[in-house]
Design a protein around this motif. Structure first.
Motif, PDB file in Angstrom:
ATOM      1  N   LYS A 149      -4.727  30.275  11.419  1.00 63.56           N
ATOM      2  CA  LYS A 149      -3.497  31.074  11.378  1.00 63.56           C
ATOM      3  C   LYS A 149      -3.369  31.626   9.964  1.00 63.56           C
ATOM      4  CE  LYS A 149      -0.474  27.153  10.325  1.00 63.56           C
ATOM      5  NZ  LYS A 149       0.666  26.357  10.801  1.00 63.56           N
TER       6      LYS A 149
ATOM      7  N   LEU B  48      -5.926  25.368  11.758  1.00 64.35           N
ATOM      8  CA  LEU B  48      -4.801  24.843  12.527  1.00 64.35           C
ATOM      9  C   LEU B  48      -4.823  23.321  12.521  1.00 64.35           C
ATOM     10  CD1 LEU B  48      -4.843  27.183  15.645  1.00 64.35           C
ATOM     11  CD2 LEU B  48      -3.361  27.306  13.650  1.00 64.35           C
ATOM     12  N   GLN B  49      -3.645  22.742  12.680  1.00 69.58           N
ATOM     13  CA  GLN B  49      -3.527  21.302  12.853  1.00 69.58           C
ATOM     14  C   GLN B  49      -3.872  20.968  14.305  1.00 69.58           C
ATOM     15  OE1 GLN B  49      -2.879  19.286  10.196  1.00 69.58           O
ATOM     16  NE2 GLN B  49      -3.040  21.224   9.082  1.00 69.58           N
TER      17      GLN B  49
ATOM     18  N   GLN C 223      -2.327  19.526  16.715  1.00 74.75           N
ATOM     19  CA  GLN C 223      -1.304  19.818  17.725  1.00 74.75           C
ATOM     20  C   GLN C 223      -1.161  21.321  17.995  1.00 74.75           C
ATOM     21  OE1 GLN C 223      -0.766  18.386  14.741  1.00 74.75           O
ATOM     22  NE2 GLN C 223       0.981  19.332  13.728  1.00 74.75           N
ATOM     23  N   GLU C 224      -1.719  22.182  17.146  1.00 75.67           N
ATOM     24  CA  GLU C 224      -1.633  23.634  17.322  1.00 75.67           C
ATOM     25  C   GLU C 224      -2.826  24.218  18.082  1.00 75.67           C
ATOM     26  OE1 GLU C 224       0.424  25.328  13.383  1.00 75.67           O
ATOM     27  OE2 GLU C 224      -1.376  24.113  12.971  1.00 75.67           O
TER      28      GLU C 224
ATOM     29  N   ALA D 236      -2.376  25.507  21.917  1.00 74.07           N
ATOM     30  CA  ALA D 236      -1.574  26.741  21.969  1.00 74.07           C
ATOM     31  C   ALA D 236      -2.413  27.928  21.492  1.00 74.07           C
ATOM     32  CB  ALA D 236      -0.309  26.592  21.130  1.00 74.07           C
ATOM     33  N   TRP D 237      -3.243  27.733  20.457  1.00 77.93           N
ATOM     34  CA  TRP D 237      -4.126  28.792  19.976  1.00 77.93           C
ATOM     35  C   TRP D 237      -5.080  29.208  21.099  1.00 77.93           C
ATOM     36  CZ3 TRP D 237      -9.403  29.390  19.521  1.00 77.93           C
ATOM     37  CH2 TRP D 237      -9.844  30.462  18.754  1.00 77.93           C
TER      38      TRP D 237
END
Length: 194
Positions: free
Chosen positions: A62, A76-77, A79-80, A83-84
């Motif tokens: 991101k 990204l972490q 948890q992301e 969604a990505w």
């Protein structure tokens, strides 16, 4: 051109997808002990709504922006990540049914190895339904995410009941029948262990 380096039973496997001609005959004699080249055609007929298995190694990032400054790409972490992928899949004409992801070794990139950069690599694989065949074709041809010049982004799909999606890009969505647009070439070179 898109490519990915995998391993298969201890052998290094280089998967290459390109719309250009491959000059396989110019490879050194000991480069690989097996080279398979598959010409792929594309047909959008009948694939909308089809369940497919997918696999892609990607650089999920991101951009962080500060006022008055140029944005900086950051990994990204955990948890992301899903969604990505969901955003990427939607743009690629896929509706995800099931997905899992796991981190891979970082990809070392850069033109000058005195100042290399490290790209976070994540493997996304699962099952999806084709919602937009034309968008899927574009994603297969151009790849997913960033880092494509460094072996990331090659999207492989197969019918949901077929072997691993990494074995042949778009095998479920191709047909050698006349009248279908040429999609490109997928080469699989099996070489020595990594």
């Amino acid at each position: 051109m898109l490519y990915r380096l995998d391993t298969d039973h201890g052998d290094a496997v280089l998967r290459v997808q390109t719309t250009a001609s491959l000059l396989i005959h110019t490879l050194p004699a000991d480069y690989a002990h097996a080279v398979a080249v598959e010409r792929i055609s594309w047909s959008e007929d009948g694939i909308k709504g089809q369940r497919v298995r997918f696999l892609v190694d990607a650089n999920a990032t991101k951009t962080i922006r500060k006022a008055g400054q140029r944005g900086k790409r950051v990994p990204l972490q955990a948890q992301e990540m899903i969604a990505w992928w969901e955003r990427q899949a939607c743009q690629a004409g896929l509706a995800t049914v099931a997905v899992c992801n796991h981190p891979l070794r970082p990809v070392i990139a850069g033109r000058a190895m005195s100042n290399p950069i490290s790209l976070q690599a994540t493997r996304f694989e699962g099952v999806a339904v084709v919602t937009d065949p034309a968008a899927l074709q574009r994603a297969v041809l151009s790849g997913i995410g960033r880092g494509r010049a460094y072996g990331l982004g090659l999207l492989c799909v197969n019918p949901a009941g077929a072997d691993s999606p990494g074995t042949a890009a778009t095998a479920a969505l191709t047909s050698p029948d006349a009248g279908h647009r040429s999609h490109g070439i997928l080469a699989r070179c099996t070489g020595h262990p990594l």
